[in-house]
Every structure is written in structure tokens, then in C-alpha cells.
Design a protein around this motif. Sequence first.
Motif: not given
Length: 226
Positions: A21, A24-25, A109-113, A115-116, A119
Motif C-alpha cells: 500500500l 504504491s504512493e 481503517s480504510e487504506p486511504e485513512e 495513507l492520510s 501524511r
Amino acid sequence: MTIRVLLADDQALLRSAFRVLVDSEPDMEVVGEASDGAEAVRLAKEQRADVVLMDIRMPGVDGLAATRLISADHSLAHVRVVILTTFEVDDYVVQSLRAGASGFLGKGSEPEELLSAIRVAAGGEALLSPTATKGLIARFLAQGGTADDHDPTRSARLDALTVREREVLVQVAGGHSNDEIAERLEVSPLTVKTHVNRAMAKLGARDRAQLVVIAYESGLVRPRVD
């Protein structure tokens, strides 16, 4: 600027999933994996990590002890620790914040959470789980001591704050963002940010999460009893 992420979890399968995950960013990369706290501290130094995703329950040196070691090491002052926990309402989370963690996130938590979260932590902000309410951190801290169990040293250090800095600190402890605080106090977000930074400097706080801890432990803000 690429965010250098260190994964600390004793479950290899979870580390592999997190690595895929994160890698991939375009703005972040995994620079190491640790299966226990001692290894996490060592790799944080060797790999110059910016953010450590830290599991709490690990063999040997656990995540709580590792977080405390990282927070106390001046050479790792730039490192931010995000605690990954299975249970969001967990006394270990209270201890983690006090040990120096910048925040916490549920493993569900969701993957987007996630990654956020990386950051946000890399930017020096306090991280509350996106699924948590604004008052959740108050209940966490309430689990760690009684209403009269405050640190007199930190309470005395509040004397260095201006009236406005105290007002802002109370709002920060409530989980409000700079924009929300600005609206509540009828000032600009930039002014709020300035007050927050000055309060952090005066109180020796690493980030906003530590400001929240100080606000409760000093007695400036009382935990709510629901």
C-alpha cells in the motif's frame, strides 16, 4: 519530498500488506520492517525514518516501550510514531500518547485513512482516528488517571502561556482543527497556527498530540464523563 516509512509489526502478513500500500504512493516509501520494538528503534535510526507505523503488542520490547525510546532520543526528534491498534478504545493508546506517539489508527481503517495518517503525522500534526469522535481522546486520557491526578510541573509551565495561547490549547485538546478554532475564536487560521506553535515551544511539546496530553495532565482541561 518522499516520506520514509518504517513498519513495525510482528505479523509478517500485515507488514507485507502495508508495504504494498505505502510503496504504491509516489510521495512515500517503506524503508524498513521490524518485528519487535527494539528492531524498530534501531531501524528508525539507521534508515532515517520519518514515520513509524507501530503495533503495540509485539514480543520483547513492545510498541509502547519503543515509542517511549524514540520520543526520548534527541537524534530521533523528527520521527513521528503512529500507533496501529486493533481496539480503538484501549488503555494502551492512552499510554502511547503519553509516551510520545503522534496519534493512533485502528487496524481496520480504510487504506486511504492509513495513507492520510502517514501524511498528517509527517507534517507534524496530531492524528485522531478518522472514525473517532472529537471527544474520544478525552475518554482515552480519562482512563489513565483520576481528575485530580495531574502533573504539577506541567501545570506550572502553563504560566508561561498567554491568555490567548491557553484558549487555543483548550480548543486543541477538544480535537478541533486550526480552521475550527479560528472560527470559534474569531481569528485567522494563521493566527491560530502561530499560537499553537508558540504553545508547543513553551511547553516542550513535539506536536499537537503532546499538547493534548499536557492540557489534560496539567488540569487545564478536565476529561468529560459520559
